[in-house]
Each structure stands twice: as C-alpha cells, then as structure tokens.
Motif scaffolding. Sequence first.
Motif, PDB file in Angstrom:
ATOM      1  N   LEU A  28       0.820  -1.437  -0.009  1.00  0.00           N
ATOM      2  CA  LEU A  28       0.055  -0.025  -0.001  1.00  0.00           C
ATOM      3  C   LEU A  28       0.831   1.247   0.003  1.00  0.00           C
ATOM      4  O   LEU A  28       1.607   1.327   0.740  1.00  0.00           O
ATOM      5  N   PRO A  29       0.520   2.273  -1.013  1.00  0.00           N
ATOM      6  CA  PRO A  29       1.634   3.198  -1.145  1.00  0.00           C
ATOM      7  C   PRO A  29       1.201   4.375  -0.114  1.00  0.00           C
ATOM      8  O   PRO A  29      -0.018   4.712   0.270  1.00  0.00           O
ATOM      9  N   ILE A  30       2.276   5.001   0.509  1.00  0.00           N
ATOM     10  CA  ILE A  30       2.212   6.235   1.127  1.00  0.00           C
ATOM     11  C   ILE A  30       2.527   7.387   0.144  1.00  0.00           C
ATOM     12  O   ILE A  30       3.753   7.205  -0.017  1.00  0.00           O
ATOM     13  N   ILE A  31       1.439   7.981  -0.343  1.00  0.00           N
ATOM     14  CA  ILE A  31       1.543   8.829  -1.588  1.00  0.00           C
ATOM     15  C   ILE A  31       1.957   8.092  -2.802  1.00  0.00           C
ATOM     16  O   ILE A  31       1.106   7.504  -3.622  1.00  0.00           O
ATOM     17  N   ASP A  32       3.295   7.897  -3.040  1.00  0.00           N
ATOM     18  CA  ASP A  32       3.843   7.209  -4.385  1.00  0.00           C
ATOM     19  C   ASP A  32       4.658   6.024  -4.196  1.00  0.00           C
ATOM     20  O   ASP A  32       5.463   5.489  -4.932  1.00  0.00           O
ATOM     21  N   THR A  33       4.902   5.894  -2.746  1.00  0.00           N
ATOM     22  CA  THR A  33       5.922   4.779  -2.377  1.00  0.00           C
ATOM     23  C   THR A  33       5.290   3.942  -1.432  1.00  0.00           C
ATOM     24  O   THR A  33       4.899   4.055  -0.517  1.00  0.00           O
ATOM     25  N   PRO A  34       5.531   2.646  -2.065  1.00  0.00           N
ATOM     26  CA  PRO A  34       5.069   1.507  -1.130  1.00  0.00           C
ATOM     27  C   PRO A  34       5.562   1.454   0.274  1.00  0.00           C
ATOM     28  O   PRO A  34       6.788   1.635   0.338  1.00  0.00           O
ATOM     29  N   THR A  35       4.769   0.872   1.194  1.00  0.00           N
ATOM     30  CA  THR A  35       5.149   0.965   2.503  1.00  0.00           C
ATOM     31  C   THR A  35       6.637   0.259   2.804  1.00  0.00           C
ATOM     32  O   THR A  35       7.557   0.487   3.485  1.00  0.00           O
ATOM     33  N   ILE A  36       6.605  -0.981   2.184  1.00  0.00           N
ATOM     34  CA  ILE A  36       7.848  -1.890   2.275  1.00  0.00           C
ATOM     35  C   ILE A  36       9.044  -1.235   1.888  1.00  0.00           C
ATOM     36  O   ILE A  36      10.047  -1.348   1.939  1.00  0.00           O
ATOM     37  N   GLN A  37       9.015  -0.157   0.746  1.00  0.00           N
ATOM     38  CA  GLN A  37      10.127   0.442   0.374  1.00  0.00           C
ATOM     39  C   GLN A  37      10.676   1.391   1.255  1.00  0.00           C
ATOM     40  O   GLN A  37      11.971   1.675   1.500  1.00  0.00           O
ATOM     41  N   TYR A  38       9.909   2.047   2.119  1.00  0.00           N
ATOM     42  CA  TYR A  38      10.356   2.908   3.274  1.00  0.00           C
ATOM     43  C   TYR A  38      10.862   1.937   4.138  1.00  0.00           C
ATOM     44  O   TYR A  38      11.938   2.308   4.716  1.00  0.00           O
ATOM     45  N   VAL A  39      10.621   1.009   4.309  1.00  0.00           N
ATOM     46  CA  VAL A  39      11.185   0.064   5.307  1.00  0.00           C
ATOM     47  C   VAL A  39      12.510  -0.675   4.929  1.00  0.00           C
ATOM     48  O   VAL A  39      13.537  -0.575   5.524  1.00  0.00           O
ATOM     49  N   VAL A  40      12.648  -1.058   3.613  1.00  0.00           N
ATOM     50  CA  VAL A  40      14.145  -1.302   3.163  1.00  0.00           C
ATOM     51  C   VAL A  40      14.951  -0.251   3.294  1.00  0.00           C
ATOM     52  O   VAL A  40      16.177  -0.326   3.498  1.00  0.00           O
ATOM     53  N   GLN A  41      14.503   0.980   2.767  1.00  0.00           N
ATOM     54  CA  GLN A  41      15.289   2.169   2.970  1.00  0.00           C
ATOM     55  C   GLN A  41      15.754   2.363   4.351  1.00  0.00           C
ATOM     56  O   GLN A  41      16.968   2.574   4.365  1.00  0.00           O
ATOM     57  N   ARG A  60       3.644 -11.601  -4.454  1.00  0.00           N
ATOM     58  CA  ARG A  60       4.599 -11.650  -5.341  1.00  0.00           C
ATOM     59  C   ARG A  60       4.855 -10.257  -6.014  1.00  0.00           C
ATOM     60  O   ARG A  60       5.783  -9.863  -6.385  1.00  0.00           O
ATOM     61  N   THR A  61       3.835  -9.289  -5.792  1.00  0.00           N
ATOM     62  CA  THR A  61       4.227  -7.864  -6.295  1.00  0.00           C
ATOM     63  C   THR A  61       5.319  -7.325  -5.331  1.00  0.00           C
ATOM     64  O   THR A  61       6.071  -6.183  -6.072  1.00  0.00           O
ATOM     65  N   ILE A  62       5.613  -7.715  -4.281  1.00  0.00           N
ATOM     66  CA  ILE A  62       6.981  -7.401  -3.362  1.00  0.00           C
ATOM     67  C   ILE A  62       8.079  -7.438  -4.224  1.00  0.00           C
ATOM     68  O   ILE A  62       9.095  -6.675  -4.308  1.00  0.00           O
ATOM     69  N   GLU A  63       8.196  -8.894  -4.698  1.00  0.00           N
ATOM     70  CA  GLU A  63       9.327  -9.343  -5.665  1.00  0.00           C
ATOM     71  C   GLU A  63       9.307  -8.588  -6.801  1.00  0.00           C
ATOM     72  O   GLU A  63      10.614  -8.076  -7.008  1.00  0.00           O
ATOM     73  N   ASP A  64       8.511  -8.157  -7.346  1.00  0.00           N
ATOM     74  CA  ASP A  64       8.710  -7.590  -8.680  1.00  0.00           C
ATOM     75  C   ASP A  64       9.046  -6.113  -8.347  1.00  0.00           C
ATOM     76  O   ASP A  64       9.756  -5.458  -9.192  1.00  0.00           O
ATOM     77  N   HIS A  65       8.558  -5.552  -7.035  1.00  0.00           N
ATOM     78  CA  HIS A  65       8.840  -4.006  -7.040  1.00  0.00           C
ATOM     79  C   HIS A  65      10.242  -4.131  -6.816  1.00  0.00           C
ATOM     80  O   HIS A  65      10.866  -2.916  -7.272  1.00  0.00           O
ATOM     81  N   PHE A  66      10.994  -4.831  -6.256  1.00  0.00           N
ATOM     82  CA  PHE A  66      12.355  -4.723  -5.808  1.00  0.00           C
ATOM     83  C   PHE A  66      13.318  -5.368  -7.012  1.00  0.00           C
ATOM     84  O   PHE A  66      14.634  -5.568  -7.030  1.00  0.00           O
TER      85      PHE A  66
END
Length: 289
Positions: A28-41, A60-66
Amino acid sequence: MIKKAVIPAAGLGTRFLPATKAQPKEMLPIIDTPTIQYVVQEAVDSGIEDILIISGKGKRTIEDHFDRNFELESRLAKKEDERFYNEVMRIADMANIHYIRQKEVNGLGDAIYHARQHVGNEPFAVLLGDTIVNSIIPVTQQLIDSYEQYRCSIIAVEEVPHDKVSRYGIAGGQSVSEKIMEVQNLVEKPSPNEAPSNLAIAGRYILTPEIFRAIENTPKGKGNEVQLTDALHLLMKRERLVSNTIEGKRYDIGNKLDFLKTTVEFALRRKEFATDFREYLKEVLKESK
Ligand code: UTP
C-alpha cells in the motif's frame, strides 16, 4: 556488526480488507512509495547489506517491485525521463534482497523462525513490513548503536498516552538509562491499570539467534498463532533483553486510521505539494464543520 535484516511481510492484512484481498498491505503506497520500500530504505540507511523478506501467498508484487523491469526502463529511457528512470533503477538495486515463503500464516514468531538458516549464528535486525518510522537517525541504526553497547536482544519501544496502552504490546521493567530499560515484563494490549508502563513495542528489533530456540519452545498463543511476544518471554528467561525508547514517530499502516494519518503527515512534508495540500486541508476542515 549487524549486517542482516529480516522483514516479515507474509501476514493476511485482515484489518485492511478489502484492499488486501488480492494485494499485500506492505505494498500500500504512502503517496507514491510502497510502505515496504520505506522499510527497506531504513534498513539500507542503517548499514544493513542483506535483507530477507518473509513472503507468502499473494505477495509476488513485492518481489516484482524490487526487481528490474526492462520494458519500463527502456520506455523511460526513450522518453528521456531521467528522474523516474533513475528511481526505477535505484529501487532494483537498493540491497541484496532474498525471499522465503511462509506457507501458512502462523504468526509473527513463526515468520521469523523461517529466517533461521539465512541468518545463521549472528544477531540480526527485524523490521515489520507494515510499519514505517520517521526519524532523523534511522531507527534500526539507533538499535544497532545500542547493540554495540549492550550486546543483547533489543526491542524498540515508543511512549504512548497512558489511556491508549490497550492498543499495543507494552514492555515493563527496570530503567537502566534515559532510553534503555531492562525488560522484565511484556503484556499484549493491557488495560491502563494493568499496564507496566506506557512503552509500546514499535515494530523494530535486534534479536540474537537464541530467539530461534525460544520460538521452537513457544506454543501457539493468541489467534492460534506463534506470537513473537510469547517467544520474547522465553528469551527473557535465558538472556538479557532490553528496550530502547526510540527517537522518532512510528506509523502502523496496517490499520486504516493510521494509514490515513500517515498519508496526510507525509504529504505535508513533501515540498512539491505541501503548501497546496495544507490550504486544501484548511478548506476541507472549514467546510466539514
Ligand atoms: P500484523 O499482525 O500486523 O499483520 O503483523 P497481519 O496479521 O497481516 O495483520 P491483520 O491483523 O490480519 O490485519 C506485522 C507484520 O508481520 C507480518 C505481517 O505481514 C506484517 O508485516 N506477519 C504476520 C508475517 O509475516 N507472518 C505472520 O504469520 C503474521
């Protein structure tokens, strides 16, 4: 040094249905960035080099995203859209990310147990995939710094209002310094008069490999799932466990109200539309009186 992190992201996200019926709540994005991307960052900014995401059905979309997306990359390259091209390339190259599937959703303790072979015999960080922490020093870095001093498992906690303790897992114990406490008690969602403190578990941990033995000996608990909090109770009997009051603000995007608050607060911090958005909020509030 702590170089490995585990991000559990296999949960069903039932509190966020129907959005999470066919998509991971961690996306789920916070504005334009998926939550898990903030976590990985946050993990990367804390010096983590190796990340294991606990994945599962419908994730699977998590794997596709990265991963790389050659079609998108070549389209952006042709459009000479440098900003998005660079961002898309950067996401695929953020860290060394591995995945393991939790085949049955058996609880957070069970999810972390899936990491035992990957992490081996060293301490590791855990970052919940549905929790963002906004802070000046990345919160995992704050825990790693404390680990250097205390050399034991550490749970991140944040102060919450006394009348709201029943929404959280609460840690109690003996204060060691302004931010460190020797944990002696962990209570899930206590009533305000039963709560040992107002320090809520904040979704970030440093764990020693002894946690795996503790999880093995933890029977299924609440919701018929293996709870990490129950395993930490066992760990506490065998090893030192401290809490670290974090400097920062935690956002659990797994519940709808917090998700909305996160979106609004993050939008107010975004330079490109903060001013317009603030004006818009003022008007909406005036109209809704
Ligand atoms: P939560 O308890 O908040 O997630 O777990 P959930 O079970 O998906 O939420 P609800 O209650 O059904 O809405 C915190 C993190 O741990 C992961 C989740 O994906 C979330 O990122 N988790 C939870 C697992 O990986 N496996 C599990 O069995 C449970």
